[in-house]
Design an enzyme around this catalytic site. Structure first.
Site, PDB file in Angstrom:
ATOM      1  N   LYS A  91      -8.794   3.299 -20.367  1.00 33.03           N
ATOM      2  CA  LYS A  91      -8.670   4.700 -19.957  1.00 33.03           C
ATOM      3  C   LYS A  91      -7.211   5.103 -19.752  1.00 33.03           C
ATOM      4  O   LYS A  91      -6.916   6.288 -19.532  1.00 33.03           O
ATOM      5  CB  LYS A  91      -9.481   4.942 -18.683  1.00 33.03           C
ATOM      6  CG  LYS A  91     -10.992   4.803 -18.918  1.00 33.03           C
ATOM      7  CD  LYS A  91     -11.783   4.914 -17.639  1.00 33.03           C
ATOM      8  CE  LYS A  91     -13.285   4.840 -17.928  1.00 33.03           C
ATOM      9  NZ  LYS A  91     -13.691   3.569 -18.572  1.00 33.03           N
ATOM     10  N   GLU A 108     -13.903  12.908 -17.765  1.00 36.69           N
ATOM     11  CA  GLU A 108     -14.537  11.902 -18.617  1.00 36.69           C
ATOM     12  C   GLU A 108     -14.339  12.239 -20.099  1.00 36.69           C
ATOM     13  O   GLU A 108     -14.445  13.375 -20.512  1.00 36.69           O
ATOM     14  CB  GLU A 108     -16.027  11.811 -18.289  1.00 36.69           C
ATOM     15  CG  GLU A 108     -16.721  10.639 -18.939  1.00 36.69           C
ATOM     16  CD  GLU A 108     -18.150  10.477 -18.420  1.00 36.69           C
ATOM     17  OE1 GLU A 108     -18.602   9.322 -18.296  1.00 36.69           O
ATOM     18  OE2 GLU A 108     -18.794  11.494 -18.136  1.00 36.69           O
TER      19      GLU A 108
END
Length: 625
Positions: free
Chosen positions: A405, A546
């Site tokens: 991420k 997200e």
């Protein structure tokens, strides 16, 4: 109603006494063609003496201690010995009593007694099993090898499952019977499930690779029948789990990813006989790192953790692990925050720490999004404080646990992890720094806190719905043990400031994983086309910050390493002077809770931060209700 044990033994004694009488009568009839004996008194005495002697021998051999429902060939061996002694005793009695009883009649007695005494036990066992099996759940065992046969035997003696068919791809076993159970080939499984009223499939393939297990599970998925598996061979050999300890199918079997055996030299290089420290030791990755480190036999292991309970739990588990593997080392459980440089540095100096694995971080994307200041404090400044402590304590090796991420992040969590990477890369270029820094970047690990897998299992058990954020969302997955092993090995490669990326295999569509878990639980997916299904999948929408998919590399410039699943990324970084200025501005913004300023600084940093929303999500930045 169950008879008491003493009553069952009495019944067995009476049954054997009757069997001896019948065998004696049959032997006499065959010898004299239905002529009754001339001296009934002597024949009565013969029967009484023969019965008392025979039952005494059977008792001595332990025949009445054996439970009929579990009678085995060993018990039948005792019957054979007992009947042989009984036959010899009959020979002796007829000689002493001078009875006209020929030798072939004595032999006939022995054969009849063996048939009736041994056969009665087998018949009773079969009757019992047939009665009990009617109440058991009918199961199919996939795998007719050693593990499958042991499993079938254990289930036959149990109270829950009745094995009715084996499945095996070994053609030499197909169309045969094992333990009275037919063996079929895999193409016949669907027919067996449909026609045999099978309620469950049990995988008895403890030594099969994950790729093989994945193929089998994919073939079973359309059947909508619950699939369970027996433990791995290592667990059974070690005695940790018995063969009949059934488990739900592991999600790693659905991924079909076979781990690569770790390189022992790389695993031991910065651990064997060294003092190792793990921050965030009670977390998912931190705790597995500790388990792997223990097996490499360091001189001492320092556990650093903010959560008191997590520290207690991992400390207790590791001490039990040491006892189980015969490993002797010092374990030091230390509480504290990675943001407290003085605390961390004091611990490193006190224990003379040589290698640090920095796993402490806030990693739950929505929570960090809602608590932006604490996310920055813990992930960025916590890493900086721990790294400065390591430099001052002359730690030799410092490994940061990063995340996919951090690549082109769309959320605060990923941005703070990328910024933590940049901090270490800048420190590595600073003058007079002897500590070697490196970072290891990888995707999701199965079973970690916040993982979708345990959430899906819980939702399926509760009857659904199973919640997925988006139909097209994909993620990389890896098992925690494999990730920890690769982290340790990657930490020994490259030069200071290196960023390593783990080969995560192919990305997995989360909705496909949810469907497989539903089907292999023996349930049907509820859809518009199948409104009578058991569980539906509900799409809840992407959460704040997200992404639909994750990446592991910022660019395409990678260098292969000695390990086939480890690559080194070639990425730009900041000078220490520029990084220090950014950290000072960020620290001031956090200190005064300047949320918009924090967001602006994160956007200006060379992290590639492109938020999915145009506003700050920190809950304290919003108007209070």
């Amino acid at each position: 109603m169950q008879l008491p044990r003493s009553m069952k033994r009495l019944v067995s004694l009476l049954a054997d006494a009757t069997a001896i009488l019948v065998a004696l009568i049959v032997a006499h009839v065959l010898a004299y063609l239905y002529q009754p004996p001339s001296d009934l008194l002597r024949w009565a005495f013969l029967y009484v003496a023969l019965t008392i002697g025979s039952l005494a021998v059977f008792t001595k051999l332990g025949l009445y201690r054996a439970v009929v429902r579990y009678v085995s060939f060993r018990a039948l061996g005792s019957v054979l010995v007992g009947v042989f002694v009984s036959t010899l005793w009959l020979w002796a009695l007829r000689t002493m009593l001078q009875l006209d009883f020929p030798g072939h009649a004595v032999a006939n007695y022995g054969l009849m007694a063996l048939l009736m005494i041994g056969g009665s036990r087998l018949i009773m066992r079969e009757i019992y099993h047939r009665m009990v099996s009617r109440r058991k759940r009918r199961v199919l065992i996939y795998g007719a090898g050693s593990a499958g046969r042991q499993l079938a035997q254990a289930l036959m003696n149990g109270e829950q499952f009745h094995p009715v068919v084996f499945v095996d791809d070994d053609r030499t076993l197909q169309r045969t019977t094992i333990l009275g159970i037919p063996v079929i080939d895999p193409s016949q499984v669907e027919d067996a499930v449909t026609s045999g009223q099978i309620e469950r499939i049990l995988l008895a393939l403890p030594s099969a690779t994950r790729s093989v297990r994945k193929q089998i599970l994919e073939s079973l998925q359309p059947l909508n029948i619950r699939v369970q598996t027996i433990p791995g061979m290592a667990d059974m050999v070690n005695g940790d789990i018995s063969i009949d300890s059934l488990q739900d199918v592991n999600i790693e079997d659905l991924l079909g990813r076979d781990p690569v055996a770790p390189d022992t030299t790389l695993m031991q290089k910065h651990i064997r006989d060294k003092v190792v420290m793990v921050t965030g030791a009670g977390g998912s990755i931190g705790s597995e790192l500790c388990r792997q480190i223990i097996l490499q036999k360091p001189r001492a292991l320092v556990l650093f953790e903010l959560s008191e309970y997590s520290l207690y739990a991992i400390d207790r588990e590791l001490r039990q692990l040491c006892d189980r593997h015969g490993v002797s080392l010092d374990i030091f459980p230390m509480m504290g925050s990675v943001q407290n440089q003085a605390r961390v540095e004091g611990i490193m100096k006190a224990f003379k720490v040589q290698t640090v694995y920095h796993a402490a971080a806030y990693k739950h994307v929505p929570l960090v999004e809602f608590n932006m200041v604490e996310g920055v404090r813990n992930n960025v400044f916590g890493t900086w404080a721990t790294a400065e402590a390591a430099i001052n304590a002359r730690v030799q090796q410092f490994v940061l646990i990063s995340t996919d991420k951090a690549v082109r992040p769309t959320n605060v969590m990923g941005t703070t992890k990328r910024l933590a990477e940049l901090v270490l890369q800048s420190l590595a270029e600073r003058e007079n720094v002897s500590t070697r820094f490196c970072m290891v970047r990888f995707g999701n690990v199965l079973g970690s806190s916040g993982s979708v897998v345990p959430l899906f299992k819980q939702q399926i058990e509760l009857g659904g719905p199973v919640t997925v954020t988006h139909p097209d969302i994909t993620r990389y997955f890896m098992t925690i043990p494999e990730a920890a092993q690769l982290v340790i090995q990657a930490g020994t490669m490259g030069s200071t400031g290196s960023v390593f990326v783990l080969d995560m295999g192919e990305p997995v569509r989360i909705v496909d994983m949810a469907k497989k878990m539903i089907n292999l639980s023996g349930l049907e997916l509820r859809t518009r086309d199948n409104p009578d299904g058991d569980i539906e999948i509900s799409f809840t929408g992407l959460r704040p910050g997200e992404k639909l998919y994750e990446e592991l590399l910022i660019g395409d410039n990678v260098v292969p390493c000695a390990h086939p699943r480890i690559m080194q990324a070639q990425e730009d970084f900041m000078t220490w002077s520029a990084m220090h200025d950014l950290l000072q501005l960020l620290d001031n913004a956090c200190e005064h809770a300047l949320y918009d300023t924090i967001r602006k600084l994160l956007l200006q940093a060379p992290c590639g931060y492109t938020p999915s929303e145009d506003h700050v999500n920190d809950l304290l930045a919003r108007p209070l209700l």
